[in-house]
Design a protein around this motif. Structure first.
Motif, PDB file in Angstrom:
ATOM      1  N   SER A 288       4.360 -37.859  35.456  1.00 20.24           N
ATOM      2  CA  SER A 288       3.162 -38.623  35.083  1.00 20.24           C
ATOM      3  C   SER A 288       3.540 -40.035  34.660  1.00 20.24           C
ATOM      4  O   SER A 288       2.858 -41.008  35.008  1.00 20.24           O
ATOM      5  CB  SER A 288       2.415 -37.918  33.950  1.00 20.24           C
ATOM      6  OG  SER A 288       1.900 -36.672  34.361  1.00 20.24           O
ATOM      7  N   VAL A 289       4.610 -40.155  33.888  1.00 13.50           N
ATOM      8  CA  VAL A 289       5.090 -41.481  33.482  1.00 13.50           C
ATOM      9  C   VAL A 289       5.432 -42.315  34.709  1.00 13.50           C
ATOM     10  O   VAL A 289       5.066 -43.495  34.804  1.00 13.50           O
ATOM     11  CB  VAL A 289       6.321 -41.348  32.558  1.00 13.50           C
ATOM     12  CG1 VAL A 289       7.011 -42.703  32.384  1.00 13.50           C
ATOM     13  CG2 VAL A 289       5.929 -40.796  31.198  1.00 13.50           C
ATOM     14  N   HIS A 314       5.259 -45.783  28.468  1.00 16.50           N
ATOM     15  CA  HIS A 314       4.212 -44.859  28.917  1.00 16.50           C
ATOM     16  C   HIS A 314       4.312 -43.453  28.333  1.00 16.50           C
ATOM     17  O   HIS A 314       3.396 -42.643  28.543  1.00 16.50           O
ATOM     18  CB  HIS A 314       4.247 -44.748  30.451  1.00 16.50           C
ATOM     19  CG  HIS A 314       3.887 -46.020  31.169  1.00 16.50           C
ATOM     20  ND1 HIS A 314       2.594 -46.498  31.227  1.00 16.50           N
ATOM     21  CD2 HIS A 314       4.670 -46.913  31.830  1.00 16.50           C
ATOM     22  CE1 HIS A 314       2.588 -47.632  31.919  1.00 16.50           C
ATOM     23  NE2 HIS A 314       3.824 -47.897  32.291  1.00 16.50           N
ATOM     24  N   TRP A 315       5.363 -43.117  27.616  1.00 14.18           N
ATOM     25  CA  TRP A 315       5.562 -41.744  27.165  1.00 14.18           C
ATOM     26  C   TRP A 315       4.437 -41.258  26.265  1.00 14.18           C
ATOM     27  O   TRP A 315       3.842 -40.198  26.495  1.00 14.18           O
ATOM     28  CB  TRP A 315       6.909 -41.602  26.478  1.00 14.18           C
ATOM     29  CG  TRP A 315       7.141 -40.249  25.868  1.00 14.18           C
ATOM     30  CD1 TRP A 315       6.989 -39.884  24.555  1.00 14.18           C
ATOM     31  CD2 TRP A 315       7.527 -39.056  26.556  1.00 14.18           C
ATOM     32  NE1 TRP A 315       7.260 -38.550  24.377  1.00 14.18           N
ATOM     33  CE2 TRP A 315       7.600 -38.017  25.590  1.00 14.18           C
ATOM     34  CE3 TRP A 315       7.830 -38.762  27.876  1.00 14.18           C
ATOM     35  CZ2 TRP A 315       7.960 -36.715  25.918  1.00 14.18           C
ATOM     36  CZ3 TRP A 315       8.196 -37.463  28.212  1.00 14.18           C
ATOM     37  CH2 TRP A 315       8.253 -36.454  27.240  1.00 14.18           C
ATOM     38  N   GLU A 316       4.139 -41.995  25.204  1.00 18.00           N
ATOM     39  CA  GLU A 316       3.147 -41.533  24.224  1.00 18.00           C
ATOM     40  C   GLU A 316       1.781 -41.340  24.862  1.00 18.00           C
ATOM     41  O   GLU A 316       1.105 -40.330  24.629  1.00 18.00           O
ATOM     42  CB  GLU A 316       3.050 -42.531  23.060  1.00 18.00           C
ATOM     43  CG  GLU A 316       4.243 -42.530  22.113  1.00 18.00           C
ATOM     44  CD  GLU A 316       4.363 -41.229  21.326  1.00 18.00           C
ATOM     45  OE1 GLU A 316       3.358 -40.491  21.239  1.00 18.00           O
ATOM     46  OE2 GLU A 316       5.457 -40.943  20.815  1.00 18.00           O
ATOM     47  N   ALA A 317       1.347 -42.308  25.668  1.00 22.46           N
ATOM     48  CA  ALA A 317       0.034 -42.199  26.309  1.00 22.46           C
ATOM     49  C   ALA A 317      -0.008 -41.013  27.256  1.00 22.46           C
ATOM     50  O   ALA A 317      -1.024 -40.307  27.346  1.00 22.46           O
ATOM     51  CB  ALA A 317      -0.291 -43.491  27.057  1.00 22.46           C
ATOM     52  N   GLY A 321      -2.328 -37.769  26.963  1.00 20.39           N
ATOM     53  CA  GLY A 321      -3.169 -37.453  28.111  1.00 20.39           C
ATOM     54  C   GLY A 321      -3.005 -36.018  28.567  1.00 20.39           C
ATOM     55  O   GLY A 321      -3.986 -35.333  28.855  1.00 20.39           O
ATOM     56  N   ALA A 322      -1.754 -35.533  28.610  1.00 22.48           N
ATOM     57  CA  ALA A 322      -1.512 -34.154  29.032  1.00 22.48           C
ATOM     58  C   ALA A 322      -2.169 -33.167  28.076  1.00 22.48           C
ATOM     59  O   ALA A 322      -2.790 -32.184  28.505  1.00 22.48           O
ATOM     60  CB  ALA A 322      -0.006 -33.892  29.113  1.00 22.48           C
ATOM     61  N   ALA A 323      -2.045 -33.411  26.778  1.00 23.52           N
ATOM     62  CA  ALA A 323      -2.650 -32.517  25.785  1.00 23.52           C
ATOM     63  C   ALA A 323      -4.169 -32.527  25.899  1.00 23.52           C
ATOM     64  O   ALA A 323      -4.820 -31.470  25.819  1.00 23.52           O
ATOM     65  CB  ALA A 323      -2.216 -32.925  24.380  1.00 23.52           C
ATOM     66  N   TRP A 354      -5.520 -40.136  32.461  1.00 23.70           N
ATOM     67  CA  TRP A 354      -6.336 -39.903  31.267  1.00 23.70           C
ATOM     68  C   TRP A 354      -6.379 -41.090  30.297  1.00 23.70           C
ATOM     69  O   TRP A 354      -7.454 -41.373  29.735  1.00 23.70           O
ATOM     70  CB  TRP A 354      -5.870 -38.648  30.546  1.00 23.70           C
ATOM     71  CG  TRP A 354      -6.815 -38.201  29.478  1.00 23.70           C
ATOM     72  CD1 TRP A 354      -6.783 -38.524  28.151  1.00 23.70           C
ATOM     73  CD2 TRP A 354      -7.973 -37.373  29.650  1.00 23.70           C
ATOM     74  NE1 TRP A 354      -7.816 -37.948  27.480  1.00 23.70           N
ATOM     75  CE2 TRP A 354      -8.576 -37.230  28.375  1.00 23.70           C
ATOM     76  CE3 TRP A 354      -8.547 -36.736  30.743  1.00 23.70           C
ATOM     77  CZ2 TRP A 354      -9.718 -36.470  28.180  1.00 23.70           C
ATOM     78  CZ3 TRP A 354      -9.690 -35.985  30.549  1.00 23.70           C
ATOM     79  CH2 TRP A 354     -10.266 -35.851  29.282  1.00 23.70           C
ATOM     80  N   PRO A 355      -5.269 -41.807  30.037  1.00 20.19           N
ATOM     81  CA  PRO A 355      -5.355 -42.946  29.111  1.00 20.19           C
ATOM     82  C   PRO A 355      -6.389 -43.977  29.544  1.00 20.19           C
ATOM     83  O   PRO A 355      -7.077 -44.573  28.690  1.00 20.19           O
ATOM     84  CB  PRO A 355      -3.931 -43.524  29.147  1.00 20.19           C
ATOM     85  CG  PRO A 355      -3.069 -42.352  29.467  1.00 20.19           C
ATOM     86  CD  PRO A 355      -3.869 -41.546  30.440  1.00 20.19           C
ATOM     87  N   GLU A 356      -6.529 -44.220  30.843  1.00 15.73           N
ATOM     88  CA  GLU A 356      -7.548 -45.170  31.317  1.00 15.73           C
ATOM     89  C   GLU A 356      -8.959 -44.613  31.100  1.00 15.73           C
ATOM     90  O   GLU A 356      -9.899 -45.355  30.785  1.00 15.73           O
ATOM     91  CB  GLU A 356      -7.329 -45.476  32.802  1.00 15.73           C
ATOM     92  CG  GLU A 356      -6.243 -46.492  33.106  1.00 15.73           C
ATOM     93  CD  GLU A 356      -4.852 -45.972  32.801  1.00 15.73           C
ATOM     94  OE1 GLU A 356      -4.615 -44.751  33.002  1.00 15.73           O
ATOM     95  OE2 GLU A 356      -4.001 -46.760  32.352  1.00 15.73           O
TER      96      GLU A 356
END
Length: 581
Positions: A288-289, A314-317, A321-323, A354-356
């Motif tokens: 995903s990253v 991008h890791w935190e976002a 997003g996955a959660a 998901w972050p977007e």
């Protein structure tokens, strides 16, 4: 001093080509000990093995044991191999059964799946020359089709093969004739035909030849090896061990730059327990990253091009997003546990985008989430991630950004949405071994309000830890056989979810007989529960009368309505659908 092993080595090693091994399997001189498990690989693993061989990567060693008259294991031929008219094999394979069976099936056309090579991914479209092997996307060049299933095309039809530039690996020795016919179907110009045909011959001799000549290192135990030694060696080889995967490699790669990937992953699991609950592979998060940073989820790009700074950015976002995506699937799509998640890989593009979605205004966010759920359901019911998942998520992510985030009317949706191709006949005949479709239907029933069999409580409200939920057959196989019914029992439409207590209470009876045995008040409650599982239990319907085929058709109609509702698509009605096999 003379070495104690000089005169009597414990084993000898010899390379043996795939072609030689296949012939030994076919003539029965190479067999299996009967204690070996059956062949269990799915076609994706076979494709991965074929890719490794074409790339000339190491594919592990094989362990064989020469048989003698003094001691030998009870043996059997490889699955689908003819054997040798009761003659005992000269050698037994102790380690390597899955790999050898997979190759035997792929290269002889045996087994449930047929394997094919696509020519065009190897060929430069501008001048019809052969691409360098490192530029070939093998994931799209090697395909597997279940030719016993209900497909919209026949991959064994030579006209279809020529039209698509597809060649069966089982015809490896006969490709020259097929290449000539293919070149003539592509162009009418003689010089272009000859050039393309020559390129295809280069493809066979240069890139595909390892399918015949690849040498497996074979450790061969001599016939005088004791049974005790053989057992100890076999047990040692088959002890489980954690493989060294891409996540571990990248953890080591990024450590000097300060990116503590292992610590980040452990912190993510603590902050978001749902990642552990759904047994999320941390490598999927790296994919995903990479989608967010580079637009690709290919392993080579992640291992070779992803940088420490991109990972940090991008890791935190991505983790959040996955959660959040898993939480949405659990609450709104009936995926109450990892057992019912059709594809773990679907998390990759959904978590990446998901972050977007989260950054949108509330009204836009709601519409974007609805589009993302439509993409999820369409991907499940088209089984779009069964093959080529890494390439699929990359293609989907690019389209999702425009279609979900911008929501433009002229945006092209991902392939699963634009080319939704589920048919009623396909679902009617689908068995529960089609895992994505099976899990999709069950989670759809849960999302639609399916109730627990005994408590009549919505299954979506029951924690998996509070009840051991499983599926059982509405009409059990034994009952169908007793009625001389030749339809398959292990169909998805013949499944209903119950808890372990209900299963014990039913005791293997057909559900309609169990229903009839209850008091009138209980029957009314059970009828309501069955209705929540899209089973009509009224007296004049197939379920109640014990008419299996009528029951399947009636439930099919209800399930298709539910599928069309969540996918926003129309299921193709096949007027020629026959009885389920």
């Amino acid at each position: 001093m003379t070495s104690m092993f000089k005169e009597d080595p414990v084993f000898k090693t010899n390379p043996e080509t795939i072609g030689s091994l296949i012939r030994s399997i076919h003539d029965g001189s190479l067999g299996l000990p009967n204690f070996q498990r059956s062949f269990v690989w799915d076609p994706k693993r076979t494709v991965e093995l074929i890719k490794s061989i074409i790339l000339r990567y190491p594919a592990g060693t094989l362990l064989t044991w020469e048989q003698s008259s003094s001691h030998r294991f009870d043996s059997r031929p490889f699955e689908e191999a003819p054997g040798n008219d009761g003659v005992e094999p000269r050698r037994l394979v102790l380690d390597g059964q899955q790999r050898l069976t997979a190759l035997y099936h792929a290269l002889t056309g045996k087994g449930e799946y047929q394997f094919f090579i696509k020519a065009w991914p190897f060929i430069d479209p501008e001048n019809h020359s052969l691409k360098p092997l490192e530029d070939v996307e093998l994931e799209t060049a090697i395909m597997a089709y279940d030719t016993r299933g209900r497909l919209r095309f026949n991959p064994l039809d030579e006209e279809w093969q020529l039209a698509n530039g597809v060649f069966p690996l089982s015809k490896f020795q006969e490709l020259r004739k097929s290449f000539k016919s293919f070149a003539r179907s592509v162009t009418d110009e003689r010089e272009e035909q000859d050039a393309l045909e020559e390129t295809l011959h280069q493809l066979r001799e240069g890139y595909l030849q390892p399918l015949e000549s690849y040498p497996f290192p074979v450790v061969d135990l001599p016939e005088h090896t004791s049974l005790l030694a053989v057992c100890n060696i076999f047990e040692t080889l088959n002890k489980s061990a954690k493989p060294l995967g891409p996540f571990e490699l990248l953890t080591a790669k990024f450590y000097p730059s300060g990116a503590r990937l292992r610590e980040w992953w452990e912190s993510a699991q603590e902050e978001y327990p749902i990642l552990t609950e759904f047994d999320v592979d941390p490598y999927n998060l790296l994919q995903s990253v990479s989608l967010r940073a580079r637009g690709t989820a290919q392993r080579a790009d992640i291992l070779g091009k992803l940088t420490s700074s991109e990972l940090s950015a991008h890791w935190e976002a991505t983790v959040t997003g996955a959660a959040d995506v898993l939480d949405m699937l659990k609450r709104e799509c009936g995926v109450i546990s990892s057992q019912w998640l059709p594809y773990g890989m679907l998390l990759v593009p959904m978590a990446a985008i998901w972050p977007e979605i989260s950054a949108l205004r509330p009204q836009q966010r709601g519409q974007a989430q609805e589009s993302l759920r439509q993409y999820y359901w369409c991907s499940v019911f088209t089984e779009n991630f069964d093959q080529g998942a890494n390439s699929q998520v990359g293609a989907d992510y690019k389209l999702l950004k425009d279609w979900v985030i911008d929501g433009r009317g002229d945006s092209q949706p991902p392939e699963a949405v634009s080319n939704f191709n589920l048919t009623d006949a396909d679902l009617l005949s689908a068995r529960s071994n089609r895992k994505a479709l099976y899990r999709g239907v069950i989670s759809l029933l849960i999302q639609s309000g399916a109730k627990d069999f005994l408590s009549a409580q919505a299954i979506s409200n029951i924690r998996p830890s509070d009840a051991k939920l499983e599926t059982i057959q509405v009409f059990p196989k034994a009952w169908l056989q007793s009625q001389s019914h030749d339809s398959a029992a292990d169909l998805i439409l013949n499944r209903i979810m119950v808890d372990s207590e209900a299963r014990r209470s039913i005791k293997g009876r057909p559900i309609h007989e169990y229903l009839e045995a209850q008091e009138v008040q209980v029957q009314a409650k059970l009828a309501d529960v069955l209705g929540s599982h899209l089973i009509n239990s009224q007296s004049d319907f197939g379920f109640r009368s014990g008419e299996y085929d009528e029951f399947l058709q009636e439930r099919l109609s209800l399930v298709l309505e539910a599928i069309e509702q969540v996918t926003g698509q129309t299921v193709v009605l096949d007027s020629e659908a026959g009885e389920p096999k």
